[in-house]
Design a protein around this motif. Structure first.
Motif, PDB file in Angstrom:
ATOM      1  N   PRO A  31       0.829  -1.210   0.000  1.00 45.37           N
ATOM      2  CA  PRO A  31       0.000   0.000   0.000  1.00 45.37           C
ATOM      3  C   PRO A  31       0.865   1.263   0.000  1.00 45.37           C
ATOM      4  O   PRO A  31       2.022   1.229   0.414  1.00 45.37           O
ATOM      5  CB  PRO A  31      -0.795  -0.113   1.304  1.00 45.37           C
ATOM      6  N   THR A  32       0.292   2.354  -0.470  1.00 46.72           N
ATOM      7  CA  THR A  32       1.027   3.622  -0.498  1.00 46.72           C
ATOM      8  C   THR A  32       1.218   4.138   0.930  1.00 46.72           C
ATOM      9  O   THR A  32       0.298   4.118   1.735  1.00 46.72           O
ATOM     10  CB  THR A  32       0.237   4.664  -1.301  1.00 46.72           C
ATOM     11  N   GLU A  33       2.418   4.586   1.203  1.00 45.52           N
ATOM     12  CA  GLU A  33       2.707   5.123   2.528  1.00 45.52           C
ATOM     13  C   GLU A  33       1.948   6.433   2.697  1.00 45.52           C
ATOM     14  O   GLU A  33       1.947   7.282   1.800  1.00 45.52           O
ATOM     15  CB  GLU A  33       4.226   5.340   2.647  1.00 45.52           C
ATOM     16  N   THR A  34       1.272   6.604   3.844  1.00 48.97           N
ATOM     17  CA  THR A  34       0.314   7.718   3.939  1.00 48.97           C
ATOM     18  C   THR A  34       0.978   9.082   4.048  1.00 48.97           C
ATOM     19  O   THR A  34       0.469  10.061   3.516  1.00 48.97           O
ATOM     20  CB  THR A  34      -0.605   7.516   5.162  1.00 48.97           C
ATOM     21  N   ASN A  35       2.121   9.183   4.732  1.00 47.46           N
ATOM     22  CA  ASN A  35       2.728  10.506   4.919  1.00 47.46           C
ATOM     23  C   ASN A  35       3.475  10.987   3.683  1.00 47.46           C
ATOM     24  O   ASN A  35       3.386  12.141   3.304  1.00 47.46           O
ATOM     25  CB  ASN A  35       3.689  10.479   6.098  1.00 47.46           C
ATOM     26  N   GLN A  36       4.242  10.063   3.092  1.00 45.00           N
ATOM     27  CA  GLN A  36       5.133  10.485   2.010  1.00 45.00           C
ATOM     28  C   GLN A  36       4.490  10.356   0.635  1.00 45.00           C
ATOM     29  O   GLN A  36       4.917  10.991  -0.317  1.00 45.00           O
ATOM     30  CB  GLN A  36       6.418   9.665   2.033  1.00 45.00           C
ATOM     31  N   GLY A  37       3.479   9.506   0.518  1.00 45.04           N
ATOM     32  CA  GLY A  37       2.835   9.321  -0.771  1.00 45.04           C
ATOM     33  C   GLY A  37       3.616   8.373  -1.663  1.00 45.04           C
ATOM     34  O   GLY A  37       4.498   7.638  -1.203  1.00 45.04           O
ATOM     35  N   ALA A  38       3.303   8.435  -2.948  1.00 42.20           N
ATOM     36  CA  ALA A  38       3.836   7.455  -3.897  1.00 42.20           C
ATOM     37  C   ALA A  38       5.356   7.489  -3.985  1.00 42.20           C
ATOM     38  O   ALA A  38       5.984   6.466  -4.267  1.00 42.20           O
ATOM     39  CB  ALA A  38       3.232   7.692  -5.272  1.00 42.20           C
ATOM     40  N   VAL A  39       5.951   8.653  -3.728  1.00 42.41           N
ATOM     41  CA  VAL A  39       7.400   8.782  -3.920  1.00 42.41           C
ATOM     42  C   VAL A  39       8.168   7.858  -2.968  1.00 42.41           C
ATOM     43  O   VAL A  39       9.310   7.487  -3.236  1.00 42.41           O
ATOM     44  CB  VAL A  39       7.840  10.250  -3.733  1.00 42.41           C
ATOM     45  N   TRP A 100      14.107  11.073  -4.078  1.00 41.36           N
ATOM     46  CA  TRP A 100      13.253  10.860  -2.920  1.00 41.36           C
ATOM     47  C   TRP A 100      13.292  12.061  -1.980  1.00 41.36           C
ATOM     48  O   TRP A 100      12.270  12.492  -1.437  1.00 41.36           O
ATOM     49  CB  TRP A 100      13.714   9.601  -2.182  1.00 41.36           C
ATOM     50  N   ALA A 101      14.500  12.628  -1.803  1.00 45.05           N
ATOM     51  CA  ALA A 101      14.666  13.675  -0.792  1.00 45.05           C
ATOM     52  C   ALA A 101      13.942  14.963  -1.172  1.00 45.05           C
ATOM     53  O   ALA A 101      13.431  15.658  -0.300  1.00 45.05           O
ATOM     54  CB  ALA A 101      16.150  13.961  -0.579  1.00 45.05           C
ATOM     55  N   ARG A 102      13.899  15.281  -2.463  1.00 42.63           N
ATOM     56  CA  ARG A 102      13.318  16.563  -2.875  1.00 42.63           C
ATOM     57  C   ARG A 102      11.879  16.719  -2.382  1.00 42.63           C
ATOM     58  O   ARG A 102      11.574  17.703  -1.711  1.00 42.63           O
ATOM     59  CB  ARG A 102      13.408  16.717  -4.395  1.00 42.63           C
ATOM     60  N   PRO A 103      10.963  15.773  -2.645  1.00 42.93           N
ATOM     61  CA  PRO A 103       9.620  15.958  -2.100  1.00 42.93           C
ATOM     62  C   PRO A 103       9.514  15.657  -0.600  1.00 42.93           C
ATOM     63  O   PRO A 103       8.686  16.261   0.082  1.00 42.93           O
ATOM     64  CB  PRO A 103       8.754  14.973  -2.907  1.00 42.93           C
ATOM     65  N   VAL A 104      10.348  14.751  -0.093  1.00 43.02           N
ATOM     66  CA  VAL A 104      10.136  14.297   1.288  1.00 43.02           C
ATOM     67  C   VAL A 104      10.888  15.154   2.300  1.00 43.02           C
ATOM     68  O   VAL A 104      10.377  15.460   3.375  1.00 43.02           O
ATOM     69  CB  VAL A 104      10.529  12.812   1.411  1.00 43.02           C
ATOM     70  N   TRP A 108      17.162  18.765  -2.271  1.00 40.90           N
ATOM     71  CA  TRP A 108      17.796  17.710  -3.075  1.00 40.90           C
ATOM     72  C   TRP A 108      18.917  17.062  -2.292  1.00 40.90           C
ATOM     73  O   TRP A 108      19.158  15.871  -2.399  1.00 40.90           O
ATOM     74  CB  TRP A 108      18.384  18.287  -4.358  1.00 40.90           C
ATOM     75  N   TRP A 109      19.634  17.910  -1.577  1.00 37.69           N
ATOM     76  CA  TRP A 109      20.855  17.429  -0.922  1.00 37.69           C
ATOM     77  C   TRP A 109      21.009  18.134   0.398  1.00 37.69           C
ATOM     78  O   TRP A 109      20.597  19.281   0.550  1.00 37.69           O
ATOM     79  CB  TRP A 109      22.074  17.713  -1.808  1.00 37.69           C
ATOM     80  N   THR A 110      21.603  17.463   1.386  1.00 38.91           N
ATOM     81  CA  THR A 110      21.836  18.102   2.670  1.00 38.91           C
ATOM     82  C   THR A 110      23.113  17.535   3.291  1.00 38.91           C
ATOM     83  O   THR A 110      23.611  16.501   2.839  1.00 38.91           O
ATOM     84  CB  THR A 110      20.616  17.904   3.602  1.00 38.91           C
ATOM     85  N   GLY A 111      23.614  18.213   4.292  1.00 40.30           N
ATOM     86  CA  GLY A 111      24.905  17.801   4.864  1.00 40.30           C
ATOM     87  C   GLY A 111      24.798  16.685   5.873  1.00 40.30           C
ATOM     88  O   GLY A 111      25.549  16.656   6.837  1.00 40.30           O
ATOM     89  N   THR A 175      12.616  19.486   6.240  1.00 36.46           N
ATOM     90  CA  THR A 175      11.337  20.039   6.661  1.00 36.46           C
ATOM     91  C   THR A 175      10.148  19.283   6.086  1.00 36.46           C
ATOM     92  O   THR A 175       9.026  19.503   6.495  1.00 36.46           O
ATOM     93  CB  THR A 175      11.215  21.499   6.210  1.00 36.46           C
ATOM     94  N   GLY A 176      10.414  18.381   5.143  1.00 35.09           N
ATOM     95  CA  GLY A 176       9.312  17.735   4.424  1.00 35.09           C
ATOM     96  C   GLY A 176       8.508  16.784   5.294  1.00 35.09           C
ATOM     97  O   GLY A 176       8.685  16.729   6.509  1.00 35.09           O
ATOM     98  N   PRO A 177       7.629  16.004   4.689  1.00 42.05           N
ATOM     99  CA  PRO A 177       6.721  15.135   5.434  1.00 42.05           C
ATOM    100  C   PRO A 177       7.405  14.044   6.241  1.00 42.05           C
ATOM    101  O   PRO A 177       6.821  13.553   7.206  1.00 42.05           O
ATOM    102  CB  PRO A 177       5.833  14.534   4.344  1.00 42.05           C
ATOM    103  N   ALA A 178       8.663  13.663   5.880  1.00 41.30           N
ATOM    104  CA  ALA A 178       9.288  12.573   6.623  1.00 41.30           C
ATOM    105  C   ALA A 178       9.967  13.071   7.888  1.00 41.30           C
ATOM    106  O   ALA A 178      10.466  12.297   8.680  1.00 41.30           O
ATOM    107  CB  ALA A 178      10.316  11.864   5.752  1.00 41.30           C
TER     108      ALA A 178
END
Lengths: 239, 224
Positions: A31-39, A100-104, A108-111, A175-178
């Motif tokens: 099933p699709t994960e509810t917080n992050q969605g299809a990504v 994955w990181a961009r929407p979640v 795009w990238w972090t330290g 800051t995203g949904p994850a």
């Protein structure tokens, strides 16, 4: 004589079948994960690919060590084969991770420590392969390449420790949904990940095996040429 | 022990003597580093806050890049003059050759840094002359010369030496660059030893690991 590809090999067949099962599990069954969605589904590729690149690095450093110790050609072939496959897996790992990181995470990238370590290791093994490409062939190239493989392995914990300290000083911006929610998947996730990981591991081993055999065939050709060369030279002298 | 130190020193002294005569490497390192610093004064608007923020990073990036310029020359002279064979024929163990060459590179970097640091302090208007800076610089350039000597010796016979050395050197020394940048950032923000102790410990660990491993591994590089 080594055959490069055999069509009845069990490994590529098993890998292909499992890959099909994994695809079905990933896109139909789970099933699709509810917080992050299809990504979130990209993680089912990202994790096995990351595992493959880790495996590659382990094999490179292990067989580099064995080459320096035993000076047996087969360790060098294994090192170069798994370095090449490992770098491809590493590149895919970075790419799928960013997608994955961009929407979640909203970046795009972090330290973050694992990201930094993965990126630097990726560069070290690119340098490893470039060094091999630039250096004149022979025992010296294999020895020096093995040293680079070993240095990369020794550097890994230091890089990770430094990247960790660095991430503490500069907390990654996520800051995203994850960022602050639990996964809604539970044990389903484990099954899909396991299937995909086994499939990608088989693929990895198969690719390394093929590359190893190609490398072996290349060495055989050089050896044959040298042998026929000396034979011809001898024939020329006697006539 | 005394003999070993004498061997290391005489190899280092030989490089230093060559350098005093032709002034090739130190001028290259210092000149390149200064240019990077100057270019960054245009690239970033240097008010006091910005200088503190980017200054440490710019300083050590400049030193790392400039170090590569010097490292490229460190073994080139030995190869051009075929003197590496001479060193290899000498009845001394290979790890001492490594330590001697590393000592030479360490001294070059140290002298270059003595030129670069005052100019950095002036251009970025930051106070860097404190004991902490001496420790940071010392630990960083030890690590740079430990790893740099190894990779310079490896890449000296590669076709594209100038390309290969930075590709090998920079990723491996990233932990050290992080260390230097973070400790210097603590320093210019007026903090002291206790804030940077973890970083300095990391630098010590890096230096010890790579000095020992490189000295041990160097015999594999020189053998033909």
């Amino acid at each position: 004589m080594t055959r490069v590809i055999r069509f009845a090999d069990p490994l590529p067949i098993a890998s292909a079948v499992l890959m099909g099962v994994a695809l079905w599990l990933i896109f139909v069954w789970v099933p699709t994960e509810t917080n992050q969605g299809a990504v979130q589904r990209i993680l089912y590729f990202h994790v096995p690919i990351a595992w493959g690149s880790m495996l590659g690095i382990f094999i490179v450093s292990g067989s580099s060590f064995m080459y320096l110790w035993k000076k047996n050609e087969k360790w060098d072939r294994l090192a170069v084969a798994s370095a090449e496959v490992g770098v491809v897996f590493g590149g895919l790992m970075l790419l799928t991770g960013m997608i994955w990181a961009r929407p979640v995470w909203a970046v795009w990238w972090t330290g973050e420590a694992k990201l930094t370590t993965a990126l630097i290791l990726f560069f070290i093994y690119i340098a490893y392969l470039m060094f091999r490409a630039y250096f004149p062939p022979g025992a010296q190239r294999q020895r020096l390449a093995a040293i680079i493989g070993l240095i990369g392995a020794i550097d890994t914990p230091i890089i990770y420790f430094a990247a960790n300290l660095w991430a503490q000083a500069h907390p990654p911006i996520i800051t995203g949904p994850a960022a602050d929610s639990e996964s809604s998947l539970g044990s389903d996730l484990g099954l899909v990940l396991l299937t995909a990981t086994v499939a990608f591991t088989f693929l990895f081993i198969h690719l390394v095996q093929s590359r190893y055999n190609i490398r072996k065939a290349e060495d055989d050709i050089v050896e044959l040429k040298r042998a026929s060369g000396t034979k011809m030279a001898r024939a020329g002298r006697s006539s | 022990m005394r003999d070993s130190l004498a061997v290391v020193w005489s190899i280092g002294r030989k490089d230093l003597l060559l350098e005093v005569r032709n002034k090739e490497i130190i001028v290259a390192i210092a000149g390149f580093a200064l240019l990077v610093l100057v270019i960054f004064t245009f690239a970033v608007d240097l008010n006091q806050a910005n200088a503190r923020l980017v200054g440490p990073g710019v300083l050590w990036a400049a030193v790392a890049f400039a170090g590569i310029v010097g490292l490229n020359r460190a073994f080139a002279l030995e190869v051009e003059g075929n003197t590496l064979e001479g060193l290899m024929l000498a009845p001394i163990s290979r790890d001492l050759i490594y330590l001697g060459k590393a000592l030479g590179i360490f001294l070059f970097l140290a002298v270059a840094l003595m030129v670069v640091l005052p100019v950095f302090a002036v251009l970025f208007n930051l106070i860097v002359f404190r004991w902490e800076m001496l420790a940071i610089s010392f630990l960083t350039i030890i690590g740079f010369s430990a790893v740099g000597t190894l990779f310079a010796a490896m890449s000296v016979r590669v076709r594209a030496r100038e390309v290969m050395l930075p590709l090998l050197f920079l990723p491996v020394v990233t932990p050290l660059i992080m260390t230097a940048v973070e400790s210097t950032a603590h320093l210019v923000n007026g903090r002291s030893w206790s804030d940077m102790s973890q970083w300095l410990q990391l630098a010590v660990a890096f230096d010890v690991v790579f000095l020992v491993v490189s000295a041990f591994i160097f015999q594999h590089i020189l053998e033909d």
